[in-house]
Design a protein around this motif. Structure first.
Motif, PDB file in Angstrom:
ATOM      1  N   PHE A  82       0.860  -1.177   0.000  1.00 19.25           N
ATOM      2  CA  PHE A  82       0.000   0.000   0.000  1.00 19.25           C
ATOM      3  C   PHE A  82       0.900   1.231   0.000  1.00 19.25           C
ATOM      4  CE2 PHE A  82      -2.224   3.411   2.241  1.00 19.25           C
ATOM      5  CZ  PHE A  82      -3.367   3.512   1.444  1.00 19.25           C
ATOM      6  N   TYR A  83       0.636   2.166  -0.893  1.00 19.60           N
ATOM      7  CA  TYR A  83       1.437   3.382  -1.012  1.00 19.60           C
ATOM      8  C   TYR A  83       0.908   4.445  -0.058  1.00 19.60           C
ATOM      9  CZ  TYR A  83       3.709   7.405  -3.247  1.00 19.60           C
ATOM     10  OH  TYR A  83       4.446   8.536  -3.499  1.00 19.60           O
ATOM     11  N   HIS A  84       1.787   4.946   0.816  1.00 12.23           N
ATOM     12  CA  HIS A  84       1.417   5.971   1.792  1.00 12.23           C
ATOM     13  C   HIS A  84       1.864   7.368   1.373  1.00 12.23           C
ATOM     14  CE1 HIS A  84       0.183   3.058   4.914  1.00 12.23           C
ATOM     15  NE2 HIS A  84       1.147   2.315   4.411  1.00 12.23           N
ATOM     16  N   GLY A  85       2.585   7.486   0.257  1.00 15.13           N
ATOM     17  CA  GLY A  85       3.033   8.793  -0.208  1.00 15.13           C
ATOM     18  C   GLY A  85       4.396   9.185   0.333  1.00 15.13           C
ATOM     19  N   THR A  86       4.634  10.506   0.328  1.00 10.66           N
ATOM     20  CA  THR A  86       5.945  11.032   0.715  1.00 10.66           C
ATOM     21  C   THR A  86       5.892  11.859   1.997  1.00 10.66           C
ATOM     22  OG1 THR A  86       5.602  12.980  -0.670  1.00 10.66           O
ATOM     23  CG2 THR A  86       6.754  11.112  -1.674  1.00 10.66           C
ATOM     24  N   ASN A  87       4.740  11.941   2.634  1.00 11.38           N
ATOM     25  CA  ASN A  87       4.606  12.790   3.821  1.00 11.38           C
ATOM     26  C   ASN A  87       4.816  12.047   5.134  1.00 11.38           C
ATOM     27  OD1 ASN A  87       4.014  15.005   2.196  1.00 11.38           O
ATOM     28  ND2 ASN A  87       1.856  14.450   2.131  1.00 11.38           N
ATOM     29  N   ILE A  88       5.042  10.747   5.084  1.00  8.28           N
ATOM     30  CA  ILE A  88       5.210   9.950   6.305  1.00  8.28           C
ATOM     31  C   ILE A  88       6.621  10.119   6.870  1.00  8.28           C
ATOM     32  CG2 ILE A  88       5.130   7.612   7.266  1.00  8.28           C
ATOM     33  CD1 ILE A  88       2.397   8.502   6.323  1.00  8.28           C
ATOM     34  N   LEU A  89       7.614   9.993   6.012  1.00  9.69           N
ATOM     35  CA  LEU A  89       9.018  10.074   6.401  1.00  9.69           C
ATOM     36  C   LEU A  89       9.732  10.999   5.417  1.00  9.69           C
ATOM     37  CD1 LEU A  89       9.412   6.266   7.037  1.00  9.69           C
ATOM     38  CD2 LEU A  89       9.505   8.026   8.803  1.00  9.69           C
ATOM     39  N   PRO A  90      10.790  11.683   5.875  1.00 13.41           N
ATOM     40  CA  PRO A  90      11.429  12.676   5.000  1.00 13.41           C
ATOM     41  C   PRO A  90      12.118  12.057   3.780  1.00 13.41           C
ATOM     42  CG  PRO A  90      12.635  12.446   7.062  1.00 13.41           C
ATOM     43  CD  PRO A  90      11.394  11.622   7.191  1.00 13.41           C
ATOM     44  N   GLU A  91      11.932  12.715   2.647  1.00 16.34           N
ATOM     45  CA  GLU A  91      12.634  12.414   1.395  1.00 16.34           C
ATOM     46  C   GLU A  91      12.521  10.960   0.952  1.00 16.34           C
ATOM     47  OE1 GLU A  91      16.596  14.061   1.135  1.00 16.34           O
ATOM     48  OE2 GLU A  91      16.046  15.661   2.515  1.00 16.34           O
ATOM     49  N   ARG A  92      11.355  10.358   1.169  1.00 20.51           N
ATOM     50  CA  ARG A  92      11.162   8.985   0.704  1.00 20.51           C
ATOM     51  C   ARG A  92       9.692   8.720   0.420  1.00 20.51           C
ATOM     52  NH1 ARG A  92      13.285   6.479   6.221  1.00 20.51           N
ATOM     53  NH2 ARG A  92      13.903   8.622   6.465  1.00 20.51           N
ATOM     54  N   HIS A  93       9.501   7.778  -0.479  1.00 18.43           N
ATOM     55  CA  HIS A  93       8.176   7.216  -0.723  1.00 18.43           C
ATOM     56  C   HIS A  93       8.073   6.023   0.237  1.00 18.43           C
ATOM     57  CE1 HIS A  93       7.350   9.397  -4.502  1.00 18.43           C
ATOM     58  NE2 HIS A  93       8.656   9.329  -4.670  1.00 18.43           N
ATOM     59  N   TYR A  94       6.938   5.905   0.901  1.00 18.18           N
ATOM     60  CA  TYR A  94       6.774   4.852   1.905  1.00 18.18           C
ATOM     61  C   TYR A  94       5.629   3.912   1.512  1.00 18.18           C
ATOM     62  CZ  TYR A  94       5.712   2.539   6.306  1.00 18.18           C
ATOM     63  OH  TYR A  94       5.452   1.594   7.263  1.00 18.18           O
ATOM     64  N   GLY A  98       0.618  -5.787   4.258  1.00 17.28           N
ATOM     65  CA  GLY A  98      -0.009  -6.658   5.245  1.00 17.28           C
ATOM     66  C   GLY A  98      -0.627  -5.931   6.418  1.00 17.28           C
ATOM     67  N   GLU A  99      -1.547  -6.620   7.048  1.00 10.80           N
ATOM     68  CA  GLU A  99      -2.114  -6.207   8.337  1.00 10.80           C
ATOM     69  C   GLU A  99      -2.404  -7.493   9.097  1.00 10.80           C
ATOM     70  OE1 GLU A  99      -2.782  -4.464  11.497  1.00 10.80           O
ATOM     71  OE2 GLU A  99      -2.220  -3.176   9.830  1.00 10.80           O
ATOM     72  N   PRO A 100      -1.560  -7.840  10.035  1.00  2.15           N
ATOM     73  CA  PRO A 100      -0.464  -7.011  10.532  1.00  2.15           C
ATOM     74  C   PRO A 100       0.642  -6.799   9.481  1.00  2.15           C
ATOM     75  CG  PRO A 100      -0.394  -9.186  11.553  1.00  2.15           C
ATOM     76  CD  PRO A 100      -1.635  -9.137  10.728  1.00  2.15           C
ATOM     77  N   ARG A 101       1.313  -5.666   9.617  1.00  7.72           N
ATOM     78  CA  ARG A 101       2.366  -5.258   8.671  1.00  7.72           C
ATOM     79  C   ARG A 101       3.544  -6.230   8.749  1.00  7.72           C
ATOM     80  NH1 ARG A 101       3.471  -0.526  10.805  1.00  7.72           N
ATOM     81  NH2 ARG A 101       5.426  -1.129  11.727  1.00  7.72           N
ATOM     82  N   THR A 102       3.946  -6.764   7.589  1.00  7.46           N
ATOM     83  CA  THR A 102       5.069  -7.697   7.528  1.00  7.46           C
ATOM     84  C   THR A 102       6.297  -7.099   6.846  1.00  7.46           C
ATOM     85  OG1 THR A 102       4.247  -8.629   5.454  1.00  7.46           O
ATOM     86  CG2 THR A 102       3.578  -9.743   7.511  1.00  7.46           C
ATOM     87  N   HIS A 103       6.074  -6.153   5.945  1.00  4.83           N
ATOM     88  CA  HIS A 103       7.159  -5.528   5.188  1.00  4.83           C
ATOM     89  C   HIS A 103       6.872  -4.036   5.062  1.00  4.83           C
ATOM     90  CE1 HIS A 103       7.068  -9.710   3.819  1.00  4.83           C
ATOM     91  NE2 HIS A 103       8.322  -9.581   3.431  1.00  4.83           N
ATOM     92  N   GLN A 104       7.939  -3.278   4.947  1.00  5.32           N
ATOM     93  CA  GLN A 104       7.780  -1.876   4.582  1.00  5.32           C
ATOM     94  C   GLN A 104       8.928  -1.493   3.670  1.00  5.32           C
ATOM     95  OE1 GLN A 104       7.071  -0.084   8.368  1.00  5.32           O
ATOM     96  NE2 GLN A 104       9.199  -0.149   9.008  1.00  5.32           N
ATOM     97  N   ILE A 105       8.588  -0.638   2.718  1.00  3.61           N
ATOM     98  CA  ILE A 105       9.572  -0.190   1.737  1.00  3.61           C
ATOM     99  C   ILE A 105       9.758   1.308   1.877  1.00  3.61           C
ATOM    100  CG2 ILE A 105       9.971   0.196  -0.737  1.00  3.61           C
ATOM    101  CD1 ILE A 105       8.661  -2.506  -1.266  1.00  3.61           C
ATOM    102  N   HIS A 106      11.022   1.687   1.866  1.00  2.56           N
ATOM    103  CA  HIS A 106      11.426   3.090   1.855  1.00  2.56           C
ATOM    104  C   HIS A 106      12.103   3.289   0.500  1.00  2.56           C
ATOM    105  CE1 HIS A 106      10.923   2.977   6.279  1.00  2.56           C
ATOM    106  NE2 HIS A 106      11.403   1.766   6.125  1.00  2.56           N
TER     107      HIS A 106
END
Length: 168
Positions: A82-94, A98-106
């Protein structure tokens, strides 16, 4: 074990399976996004042997152009992200999976300072047992204090992380 329910903070012992899981996911990402990807890194605590961690695989993807992050969302959605955009963490697409969350991409543009810091920090802990143990003890204490507050948990690690980065 993989999976961190939303709003929870807990740690599990390090597992060899985490690196295997990263390599499987890396291959899938590379197959779908090859034209955009410069490099894919396993980052975060699951990438450091013998360090307890929240059971989520952190993946950093480097691309030539930061704007390719939006294009990447089309590919990564096929893998369940799921794409959360660029406002979650600085200078990255996040992205999260999964739910529960199993992976995250920066997803970073090549040479991004935050990515370079994460890699330097990871490598330092991989090569300095005492620092890894100190970091782990802090994480254990903070996970007990902030079981439902991931932001404070993360913020409270900042001074130790910065002191390690100053050594590198």
């Amino acid at each position: 074990m993989l999976g961190l329910p939303k709003g929870e903070v807990f740690l599990v012992p390090w597992s060899k399976a985490w690196n295997k899981e990263f390599l499987l996911e890396k291959e899938k990402i590379q197959d779908l996004m090859n034209e955009y990807v410069l490099n894919i890194h396993h980052i975060g605590s699951t990438s450091i042997e013998h360090l307890c961690a929240k059971p989520v695989i952190d993946i950093a993807i480097e691309v030539r152009d930061f704007n390719d992050g939006e294009k990447a969302s089309l590919f990564l959605e096929k893998l369940g992200y799921f794409y959360h955009g660029t406002n979650i963490l600085p200078e990255r697409h996040y992205f999260s999976k999964g739910e529960p969350r199993t992976h995250q991409i920066h997803l970073y543009q090549y040479g991004n300072k935050y990515l370079l810091e994460q890699i330097r920090f990871r490598n330092y802990l991989r090569n300095h047992r005492e620092a890894r143990i100190e970091y782990e003890q802090l994480k254990i204490r903070l996970a007990k204090l902030y079981k439902t507050d991931k932001h404070t948990y993360a913020e409270e690690k900042t001074s130790l992380v910065q002191s390690i980065l100053e050594k590198v």
